[in-house]
Design a protein around this motif. Structure first.
Motif, PDB file in Angstrom:
ATOM      1  N   SER A   1       0.825  -1.213   0.000  1.00 27.56           N
ATOM      2  CA  SER A   1       0.000   0.000   0.000  1.00 27.56           C
ATOM      3  C   SER A   1       0.858   1.263   0.000  1.00 27.56           C
ATOM      4  CB  SER A   1      -0.967   0.010   1.190  1.00 27.56           C
ATOM      5  OG  SER A   1      -0.275  -0.024   2.412  1.00 27.56           O
ATOM      6  N   GLU A   2       2.014   1.221   0.677  1.00 22.34           N
ATOM      7  CA  GLU A   2       2.918   2.369   0.665  1.00 22.34           C
ATOM      8  C   GLU A   2       3.506   2.585  -0.726  1.00 22.34           C
ATOM      9  OE1 GLU A   2       5.890   1.714   3.647  1.00 22.34           O
ATOM     10  OE2 GLU A   2       4.453   1.775   5.270  1.00 22.34           O
ATOM     11  N   ALA A   3       3.891   1.493  -1.365  1.00 19.94           N
ATOM     12  CA  ALA A   3       4.454   1.590  -2.714  1.00 19.94           C
ATOM     13  C   ALA A   3       3.395   2.106  -3.697  1.00 19.94           C
ATOM     14  CB  ALA A   3       4.982   0.230  -3.158  1.00 19.94           C
ATOM     15  N   ILE A   4       2.180   1.617  -3.563  1.00 17.11           N
ATOM     16  CA  ILE A   4       1.090   2.047  -4.447  1.00 17.11           C
ATOM     17  C   ILE A   4       0.820   3.536  -4.256  1.00 17.11           C
ATOM     18  CG2 ILE A   4      -1.416   1.840  -4.816  1.00 17.11           C
ATOM     19  CD1 ILE A   4      -0.966  -1.238  -4.282  1.00 17.11           C
ATOM     20  N   PHE A   5       0.786   3.985  -3.004  1.00 19.90           N
ATOM     21  CA  PHE A   5       0.558   5.404  -2.742  1.00 19.90           C
ATOM     22  C   PHE A   5       1.674   6.249  -3.354  1.00 19.90           C
ATOM     23  CE2 PHE A   5       1.051   9.247  -0.164  1.00 19.90           C
ATOM     24  CZ  PHE A   5      -0.194   9.818  -0.380  1.00 19.90           C
ATOM     25  N   GLY A   6       2.901   5.805  -3.224  1.00 19.75           N
ATOM     26  CA  GLY A   6       4.032   6.534  -3.805  1.00 19.75           C
ATOM     27  C   GLY A   6       3.919   6.653  -5.315  1.00 19.75           C
ATOM     28  N   ILE A   7       3.503   5.588  -5.957  1.00 16.30           N
ATOM     29  CA  ILE A   7       3.340   5.609  -7.417  1.00 16.30           C
ATOM     30  C   ILE A   7       2.203   6.559  -7.798  1.00 16.30           C
ATOM     31  CG2 ILE A   7       2.687   4.222  -9.429  1.00 16.30           C
ATOM     32  CD1 ILE A   7       4.186   1.860  -7.981  1.00 16.30           C
ATOM     33  N   LEU A   8       1.116   6.514  -7.051  1.00 13.68           N
ATOM     34  CA  LEU A   8       0.004   7.423  -7.336  1.00 13.68           C
ATOM     35  C   LEU A   8       0.439   8.879  -7.207  1.00 13.68           C
ATOM     36  CD1 LEU A   8      -2.962   5.649  -5.505  1.00 13.68           C
ATOM     37  CD2 LEU A   8      -2.651   5.889  -7.970  1.00 13.68           C
ATOM     38  N   ARG A   9       1.234   9.170  -6.174  1.00  8.84           N
ATOM     39  CA  ARG A   9       1.725  10.535  -5.989  1.00  8.84           C
ATOM     40  C   ARG A   9       2.619  10.942  -7.160  1.00  8.84           C
ATOM     41  NH1 ARG A   9      -0.512  14.475  -3.458  1.00  8.84           N
ATOM     42  NH2 ARG A   9       0.379  14.870  -1.456  1.00  8.84           N
ATOM     43  N   ASP A  10       3.473  10.023  -7.607  1.00  8.22           N
ATOM     44  CA  ASP A  10       4.333  10.312  -8.758  1.00  8.22           C
ATOM     45  C   ASP A  10       3.509  10.575 -10.011  1.00  8.22           C
ATOM     46  OD1 ASP A  10       6.564  10.005  -7.158  1.00  8.22           O
ATOM     47  OD2 ASP A  10       7.022   7.977  -7.872  1.00  8.22           O
ATOM     48  N   LEU A  11       2.429   9.812 -10.194  1.00  4.09           N
ATOM     49  CA  LEU A  11       1.571  10.005 -11.368  1.00  4.09           C
ATOM     50  C   LEU A  11       0.896  11.372 -11.330  1.00  4.09           C
ATOM     51  CD1 LEU A  11      -0.136   6.502 -11.695  1.00  4.09           C
ATOM     52  CD2 LEU A  11       1.611   7.481 -13.187  1.00  4.09           C
ATOM     53  N   GLY A  12       0.632  11.871 -10.131  1.00  4.55           N
ATOM     54  CA  GLY A  12       0.004  13.182  -9.991  1.00  4.55           C
ATOM     55  C   GLY A  12       0.932  14.314 -10.364  1.00  4.55           C
TER      56      GLY A  12
ATOM     57  N   ALA B   1      -5.144  -0.596  -0.849  1.00  5.29           N
ATOM     58  CA  ALA B   1      -4.379   0.639  -0.631  1.00  5.29           C
ATOM     59  C   ALA B   1      -5.291   1.855  -0.728  1.00  5.29           C
ATOM     60  CB  ALA B   1      -3.245   0.745  -1.639  1.00  5.29           C
ATOM     61  N   LEU B   2      -6.170   1.877  -1.723  1.00  2.00           N
ATOM     62  CA  LEU B   2      -7.089   3.005  -1.860  1.00  2.00           C
ATOM     63  C   LEU B   2      -7.998   3.102  -0.645  1.00  2.00           C
ATOM     64  CD1 LEU B   2      -8.060   2.729  -5.633  1.00  2.00           C
ATOM     65  CD2 LEU B   2      -6.541   4.411  -4.578  1.00  2.00           C
ATOM     66  N   ASP B   3      -8.515   1.966  -0.167  1.00  2.00           N
ATOM     67  CA  ASP B   3      -9.378   1.969   1.014  1.00  2.00           C
ATOM     68  C   ASP B   3      -8.618   2.474   2.238  1.00  2.00           C
ATOM     69  OD1 ASP B   3     -11.445   0.966  -0.521  1.00  2.00           O
ATOM     70  OD2 ASP B   3     -11.195  -1.109   0.182  1.00  2.00           O
ATOM     71  N   GLU B   4      -7.367   1.999   2.399  1.00  2.00           N
ATOM     72  CA  GLU B   4      -6.560   2.389   3.554  1.00  2.00           C
ATOM     73  C   GLU B   4      -6.308   3.898   3.575  1.00  2.00           C
ATOM     74  OE1 GLU B   4      -2.020   1.792   5.211  1.00  2.00           O
ATOM     75  OE2 GLU B   4      -2.857   0.243   3.917  1.00  2.00           O
ATOM     76  N   TYR B   5      -5.853   4.433   2.453  1.00  2.00           N
ATOM     77  CA  TYR B   5      -5.526   5.860   2.423  1.00  2.00           C
ATOM     78  C   TYR B   5      -6.763   6.742   2.383  1.00  2.00           C
ATOM     79  CZ  TYR B   5      -0.603   4.893   2.362  1.00  2.00           C
ATOM     80  OH  TYR B   5       0.651   4.498   2.741  1.00  2.00           O
ATOM     81  N   GLU B   6      -7.871   6.209   1.885  1.00  2.00           N
ATOM     82  CA  GLU B   6      -9.123   6.964   1.931  1.00  2.00           C
ATOM     83  C   GLU B   6      -9.611   7.058   3.382  1.00  2.00           C
ATOM     84  OE1 GLU B   6     -12.876   7.436  -1.063  1.00  2.00           O
ATOM     85  OE2 GLU B   6     -12.159   5.400  -0.706  1.00  2.00           O
ATOM     86  N   ALA B   7      -9.454   5.982   4.151  1.00  2.00           N
ATOM     87  CA  ALA B   7      -9.844   5.989   5.561  1.00  2.00           C
ATOM     88  C   ALA B   7      -8.987   6.967   6.372  1.00  2.00           C
ATOM     89  CB  ALA B   7      -9.733   4.587   6.145  1.00  2.00           C
ATOM     90  N   LEU B   8      -7.750   7.184   5.927  1.00  2.00           N
ATOM     91  CA  LEU B   8      -6.850   8.119   6.603  1.00  2.00           C
ATOM     92  C   LEU B   8      -7.050   9.561   6.120  1.00  2.00           C
ATOM     93  CD1 LEU B   8      -3.585   5.979   6.482  1.00  2.00           C
ATOM     94  CD2 LEU B   8      -4.978   6.489   8.505  1.00  2.00           C
ATOM     95  N   ASN B   9      -8.005   9.766   5.203  1.00  2.00           N
ATOM     96  CA  ASN B   9      -8.291  11.079   4.615  1.00  2.00           C
ATOM     97  C   ASN B   9      -7.083  11.675   3.903  1.00  2.00           C
ATOM     98  OD1 ASN B   9     -11.037  11.285   5.257  1.00  2.00           O
ATOM     99  ND2 ASN B   9     -10.533  11.895   7.336  1.00  2.00           N
ATOM    100  N   VAL B  10      -6.313  10.824   3.256  1.00  2.00           N
ATOM    101  CA  VAL B  10      -5.165  11.276   2.472  1.00  2.00           C
ATOM    102  C   VAL B  10      -5.569  11.436   1.011  1.00  2.00           C
ATOM    103  CG1 VAL B  10      -2.832  10.654   1.726  1.00  2.00           C
ATOM    104  CG2 VAL B  10      -3.551  10.203   4.061  1.00  2.00           C
TER     105      VAL B  10
END
Length: 68
Positions: free
Chosen positions: A6-17, A46-55
């Motif tokens: 989930s951390e790696a996925i979030f990092g990739i999503l941030r890079d895509l942004g 990962a999306l569920d986890e970071y959505e729950a954290l309001n990120v």
């Protein structure tokens, strides 16, 4: 150290942004993440986890990820 999926996925999503990116089209992100070896279940978790954290937020149609 190897990040959790989930951390790696979030990092990739941030890079895509990109710098100052506020959102990413989800179909594009899924294609990139799939090419990097992540399963749809890992991406969904990962999306569920970071959505729950309001990120980040996923729109109801699940077409766009927006960073908070």
């Amino acid at each position: 150290r190897c990040p959790r999926p989930s951390e790696a996925i979030f990092g990739i999503l941030r890079d895509l942004g990109g710098p100052g990116g506020r959102s990413v089209p989800l179909p594009h992100a899924l294609g990139v993440l799939g090419a990097r070896g992540f399963t749809p279940a890992q991406v969904g978790a990962a999306l569920d986890e970071y959505e729950a954290l309001n990120v980040l937020q996923v729109n109801p149609a699940r077409t766009r990820v927006t960073f908070v």
